[in-house]
Motif scaffolding. Structure first.
Motif, PDB file in Angstrom:
ATOM      1  N   ILE A  70      46.607  25.426  32.724  1.00  0.00           N
ATOM      2  CA  ILE A  70      46.222  26.467  31.762  1.00  0.00           C
ATOM      3  C   ILE A  70      47.449  27.228  31.240  1.00  0.00           C
ATOM      4  O   ILE A  70      47.398  27.847  30.180  1.00  0.00           O
ATOM      5  CB  ILE A  70      45.161  27.447  32.325  1.00  0.00           C
ATOM      6  N   LEU A  71      48.566  27.147  31.963  1.00  0.00           N
ATOM      7  CA  LEU A  71      49.792  27.824  31.503  1.00  0.00           C
ATOM      8  C   LEU A  71      50.401  27.085  30.309  1.00  0.00           C
ATOM      9  O   LEU A  71      51.212  27.654  29.573  1.00  0.00           O
ATOM     10  CB  LEU A  71      50.818  27.908  32.637  1.00  0.00           C
ATOM     11  N   ALA A  72      50.033  25.822  30.133  1.00  0.00           N
ATOM     12  CA  ALA A  72      50.606  25.014  29.043  1.00  0.00           C
ATOM     13  C   ALA A  72      49.591  24.787  27.926  1.00  0.00           C
ATOM     14  O   ALA A  72      49.867  24.051  26.978  1.00  0.00           O
ATOM     15  CB  ALA A  72      51.079  23.674  29.597  1.00  0.00           C
ATOM     16  N   LEU A  73      48.434  25.414  28.027  1.00  0.00           N
ATOM     17  CA  LEU A  73      47.345  25.147  27.082  1.00  0.00           C
ATOM     18  C   LEU A  73      47.569  25.867  25.754  1.00  0.00           C
ATOM     19  O   LEU A  73      47.975  27.028  25.728  1.00  0.00           O
ATOM     20  CB  LEU A  73      46.043  25.656  27.725  1.00  0.00           C
ATOM     21  N   GLU A  74      47.286  25.153  24.653  1.00  0.00           N
ATOM     22  CA  GLU A  74      47.285  25.800  23.329  1.00  0.00           C
ATOM     23  C   GLU A  74      45.882  26.271  23.052  1.00  0.00           C
ATOM     24  O   GLU A  74      44.979  25.456  22.835  1.00  0.00           O
ATOM     25  CB  GLU A  74      47.728  24.794  22.269  1.00  0.00           C
ATOM     26  N   PHE A  75      45.680  27.573  23.039  1.00  0.00           N
ATOM     27  CA  PHE A  75      44.328  28.100  22.899  1.00  0.00           C
ATOM     28  C   PHE A  75      43.861  28.051  21.453  1.00  0.00           C
ATOM     29  O   PHE A  75      44.599  28.393  20.540  1.00  0.00           O
ATOM     30  CB  PHE A  75      44.266  29.539  23.397  1.00  0.00           C
ATOM     31  N   GLN A  76      42.589  27.652  21.270  1.00  0.00           N
ATOM     32  CA  GLN A  76      41.942  27.743  19.959  1.00  0.00           C
ATOM     33  C   GLN A  76      41.255  29.103  19.893  1.00  0.00           C
ATOM     34  O   GLN A  76      41.012  29.725  20.919  1.00  0.00           O
ATOM     35  CB  GLN A  76      40.905  26.626  19.835  1.00  0.00           C
ATOM     36  N   PRO A  77      40.902  29.536  18.666  1.00  0.00           N
ATOM     37  CA  PRO A  77      40.196  30.820  18.572  1.00  0.00           C
ATOM     38  C   PRO A  77      38.943  30.790  19.451  1.00  0.00           C
ATOM     39  O   PRO A  77      38.129  29.880  19.355  1.00  0.00           O
ATOM     40  CB  PRO A  77      39.833  30.907  17.082  1.00  0.00           C
ATOM     41  N   ALA A  78      38.822  31.794  20.329  1.00  0.00           N
ATOM     42  CA  ALA A  78      37.768  31.766  21.351  1.00  0.00           C
ATOM     43  C   ALA A  78      36.996  33.073  21.345  1.00  0.00           C
ATOM     44  O   ALA A  78      37.550  34.138  21.073  1.00  0.00           O
ATOM     45  CB  ALA A  78      38.399  31.552  22.726  1.00  0.00           C
ATOM     46  N   SER A  79      35.707  32.990  21.666  1.00  0.00           N
ATOM     47  CA  SER A  79      34.939  34.235  21.792  1.00  0.00           C
ATOM     48  C   SER A  79      34.769  34.638  23.243  1.00  0.00           C
ATOM     49  O   SER A  79      34.645  35.828  23.545  1.00  0.00           O
ATOM     50  CB  SER A  79      33.582  34.108  21.090  1.00  0.00           C
ATOM     51  N   VAL A  80      34.752  33.657  24.149  1.00  0.00           N
ATOM     52  CA  VAL A  80      34.613  33.977  25.571  1.00  0.00           C
ATOM     53  C   VAL A  80      35.648  33.178  26.344  1.00  0.00           C
ATOM     54  O   VAL A  80      35.811  31.974  26.111  1.00  0.00           O
ATOM     55  CB  VAL A  80      33.193  33.619  26.087  1.00  0.00           C
ATOM     56  N   VAL A  81      36.370  33.858  27.225  1.00  0.00           N
ATOM     57  CA  VAL A  81      37.271  33.172  28.149  1.00  0.00           C
ATOM     58  C   VAL A  81      36.879  33.612  29.556  1.00  0.00           C
ATOM     59  O   VAL A  81      36.841  34.812  29.854  1.00  0.00           O
ATOM     60  CB  VAL A  81      38.752  33.512  27.874  1.00  0.00           C
ATOM     61  N   ALA A  82      36.556  32.648  30.413  1.00  0.00           N
ATOM     62  CA  ALA A  82      36.235  32.947  31.811  1.00  0.00           C
ATOM     63  C   ALA A  82      37.386  32.493  32.694  1.00  0.00           C
ATOM     64  O   ALA A  82      37.838  31.344  32.597  1.00  0.00           O
ATOM     65  CB  ALA A  82      34.944  32.234  32.214  1.00  0.00           C
ATOM     66  N   LEU A  83      37.873  33.430  33.494  1.00  0.00           N
ATOM     67  CA  LEU A  83      38.850  33.112  34.544  1.00  0.00           C
ATOM     68  C   LEU A  83      38.144  33.511  35.838  1.00  0.00           C
ATOM     69  O   LEU A  83      38.245  34.669  36.277  1.00  0.00           O
ATOM     70  CB  LEU A  83      40.113  33.956  34.362  1.00  0.00           C
ATOM     71  N   ASN A  84      37.365  32.585  36.391  1.00  0.00           N
ATOM     72  CA  ASN A  84      36.541  32.925  37.552  1.00  0.00           C
ATOM     73  C   ASN A  84      37.274  32.516  38.830  1.00  0.00           C
ATOM     74  O   ASN A  84      37.217  31.358  39.251  1.00  0.00           O
ATOM     75  CB  ASN A  84      35.175  32.225  37.443  1.00  0.00           C
ATOM     76  N   PHE A  85      38.000  33.458  39.417  1.00  0.00           N
ATOM     77  CA  PHE A  85      38.780  33.244  40.649  1.00  0.00           C
ATOM     78  C   PHE A  85      39.908  32.232  40.452  1.00  0.00           C
ATOM     79  O   PHE A  85      40.222  31.458  41.352  1.00  0.00           O
ATOM     80  CB  PHE A  85      37.849  32.833  41.822  1.00  0.00           C
ATOM     81  N   THR A  86      40.529  32.261  39.279  1.00  0.00           N
ATOM     82  CA  THR A  86      41.631  31.345  38.967  1.00  0.00           C
ATOM     83  C   THR A  86      42.967  32.072  38.858  1.00  0.00           C
ATOM     84  O   THR A  86      43.992  31.564  39.324  1.00  0.00           O
ATOM     85  CB  THR A  86      41.340  30.605  37.630  1.00  0.00           C
ATOM     86  N   LEU A  87      42.968  33.277  38.277  1.00  0.00           N
ATOM     87  CA  LEU A  87      44.250  33.983  38.059  1.00  0.00           C
ATOM     88  C   LEU A  87      45.006  34.204  39.377  1.00  0.00           C
ATOM     89  O   LEU A  87      46.231  34.162  39.410  1.00  0.00           O
ATOM     90  CB  LEU A  87      43.995  35.334  37.356  1.00  0.00           C
ATOM     91  N   GLN A  88      44.263  34.398  40.458  1.00  0.00           N
ATOM     92  CA  GLN A  88      44.884  34.653  41.770  1.00  0.00           C
ATOM     93  C   GLN A  88      45.712  33.461  42.263  1.00  0.00           C
ATOM     94  O   GLN A  88      46.535  33.620  43.161  1.00  0.00           O
ATOM     95  CB  GLN A  88      43.809  35.026  42.793  1.00  0.00           C
ATOM     96  N   PHE A  89      45.501  32.268  41.678  1.00  0.00           N
ATOM     97  CA  PHE A  89      46.287  31.087  42.057  1.00  0.00           C
ATOM     98  C   PHE A  89      47.471  30.857  41.112  1.00  0.00           C
ATOM     99  O   PHE A  89      48.239  29.915  41.304  1.00  0.00           O
ATOM    100  CB  PHE A  89      45.398  29.834  42.089  1.00  0.00           C
ATOM    101  N   ILE A  90      47.599  31.672  40.080  1.00  0.00           N
ATOM    102  CA  ILE A  90      48.715  31.559  39.134  1.00  0.00           C
ATOM    103  C   ILE A  90      49.886  32.395  39.680  1.00  0.00           C
ATOM    104  O   ILE A  90      49.667  33.509  40.183  1.00  0.00           O
ATOM    105  CB  ILE A  90      48.275  32.077  37.739  1.00  0.00           C
ATOM    106  N   ALA A  91      51.096  31.878  39.572  1.00  0.00           N
ATOM    107  CA  ALA A  91      52.267  32.618  40.060  1.00  0.00           C
ATOM    108  C   ALA A  91      52.259  34.022  39.440  1.00  0.00           C
ATOM    109  O   ALA A  91      52.066  34.153  38.219  1.00  0.00           O
ATOM    110  CB  ALA A  91      53.534  31.870  39.690  1.00  0.00           C
ATOM    111  N   PRO A  92      52.449  35.068  40.269  1.00  0.00           N
ATOM    112  CA  PRO A  92      52.352  36.438  39.751  1.00  0.00           C
ATOM    113  C   PRO A  92      53.206  36.699  38.510  1.00  0.00           C
ATOM    114  O   PRO A  92      52.757  37.382  37.590  1.00  0.00           O
ATOM    115  CB  PRO A  92      52.807  37.282  40.944  1.00  0.00           C
ATOM    116  N   ASP A  93      54.409  36.111  38.446  1.00  0.00           N
ATOM    117  CA  ASP A  93      55.281  36.389  37.293  1.00  0.00           C
ATOM    118  C   ASP A  93      54.844  35.663  36.017  1.00  0.00           C
ATOM    119  O   ASP A  93      55.452  35.846  34.961  1.00  0.00           O
ATOM    120  CB  ASP A  93      56.753  36.078  37.636  1.00  0.00           C
ATOM    121  N   GLN A  94      53.792  34.838  36.115  1.00  0.00           N
ATOM    122  CA  GLN A  94      53.272  34.134  34.922  1.00  0.00           C
ATOM    123  C   GLN A  94      51.984  34.788  34.392  1.00  0.00           C
ATOM    124  O   GLN A  94      51.463  34.379  33.357  1.00  0.00           O
ATOM    125  CB  GLN A  94      52.911  32.683  35.282  1.00  0.00           C
ATOM    126  N   ARG A  95      51.453  35.748  35.161  1.00  0.00           N
ATOM    127  CA  ARG A  95      50.100  36.227  34.850  1.00  0.00           C
ATOM    128  C   ARG A  95      50.030  37.013  33.537  1.00  0.00           C
ATOM    129  O   ARG A  95      49.094  36.817  32.754  1.00  0.00           O
ATOM    130  CB  ARG A  95      49.553  37.059  36.031  1.00  0.00           C
TER     131      ARG A  95
END
Ligand SMILES: Nc1ncnc2c1ncn2[C@@H]1O[C@H](C[S@+](CC[C@H]([NH3+])C(=O)[O-])CC(=O)[O-])[C@@H](O)[C@H]1O
Ligand SMILES: O=C(O)C(=O)Cc1ccccc1
Length: 259
Positions: free
Chosen positions: A135-160
């Motif tokens: 998800i750190l390399a993803l090119e986001f399209q215009p979105a109305s809803v983004v769910a991060l359900n217990f995922t951000l906690q696994f991303i390196a803190p300096d990337q959040r």
């Protein structure tokens, strides 16, 4: 023969009980979303995360309020697709589609099987695409809803912050980010109390002291929870205008962040 069930009434999601940490390990390896975890994941997450079924089901209800016509709904760190399926069942807005993303090949494979099974059983589900990727390399399209359900906690803190800024940039007016996380607490006494109560929750769900201790050491290097204050500050720094907590059960919470 493996036992299969589902979150609602489908196929391809294993019912195998989580005994991954039941035997003493000479060295506990860092937690990874591999084949072994995938096999027991539905049982593991339900017995480990207080409020998980309530959060997942209501994520669909919330999403239906924010979904905009002809837009994308993202499920980032989709695992086996529980959130994706809740979005597909609840959102009725014209032209919406779901994009589920996970970087675990084992998760993505099972997720696709599960969602295909749901498609063959139910009509009128939103279309879905499951992407294996970071998800750190993803090119986001215009979105109305983004769910991060217990995922951000696994991303390196300096990337959040960078990730949340990119999500903020992709959000359409009227949309929302829904962020669920395990929390740490700045007040020591509050942290100790809620950590003890979470351990009691796990014990009540059949985990032994050994399982609880070994799982804790497996996740401590890979999962770094923030406090509610840190989340709010970071979301505002990323450009969100308002943060509203909508659920907390012990040390697990979910927030709505508005663009
Ligand atoms: N950089 C990354 N890119 C893509 N995926 C990632 C990344 N890092 C971790 N993941 C994925 O994020 C998921 C986190 S689990 C989410 C539960 C799900 N949302 C659920 O509601 O059932 C949470 C938990 O197990 O506590 C795993 O599938 C990882 O492979
Ligand atoms: O098990 C725990 O203690 C947790 O904090 C939650 C969790 C759930 C599933 C995978 C990793 C962490």
């Amino acid at each position: 023969m493996p036992a299969f069930s589902n979150y609602t009434a489908g196929t391809a999601v294993s019912k195998e009980p989580d005994r991954l940490f039941a035997q003493p390990l000479a060295q506990v390896p860092d937690f990874a979303f591999n084949e072994d975890v995938v096999r027991v994941f539905p049982d593991m997450i339900k017995r480990s995360v207080p409020g998980y079924p309530t959060i997942v089901e209501n994520l669909g209800v919330l999403a239906a309020q924010f979904a905009q016509p002809n837009s994308v709904l993202y499920d980032l760190g989709s695992s086996l697709g529980a959130v994706t399926q809740a979005l597909r069942r609840h959102v009725r807005t014209d032209g919406c589609r779901v994009i589920a993303v996970d970087n675990s090949a084992a998760m993505v494979e099972r997720c696709r099987e599960y969602l295909n099974g749901q498609d063959s059983m139910f009509q009128e589900l939103l279309p879905v695409e499951v992407i294996e990727g970071d998800i750190l390399a993803l090119e986001f399209q215009p979105a109305s809803v983004v769910a991060l359900n217990f995922t951000l906690q696994f991303i390196a803190p300096d990337q959040r912050t960078a990730l949340l800024s990119r999500i903020r940039q992709s959000l359409l007016p009227g949309g929302a980010l829904i962020l669920s996380e395990k929390l740490r607490f700045e007040d020591e006494q509050e942290h100790a109390l809620l950590t003890d109560l979470h351990i009691a929750f796990k014990r009540a769900n059949g985990y032994s002291e050994l399982e609880i201790a070994q799982k804790r050491s497996a996740i401590e290097n890979v999962m770094k929870p923030d406090s509610l204050e840190e989340h709010c500050e970071r979301l505002l720094a990323a450009g969100f205008s308002k943060v509203v907590p909508w659920f907390q059960c012990l040390n697990f919470a979910s927030l709505i962040a508005l663009p």
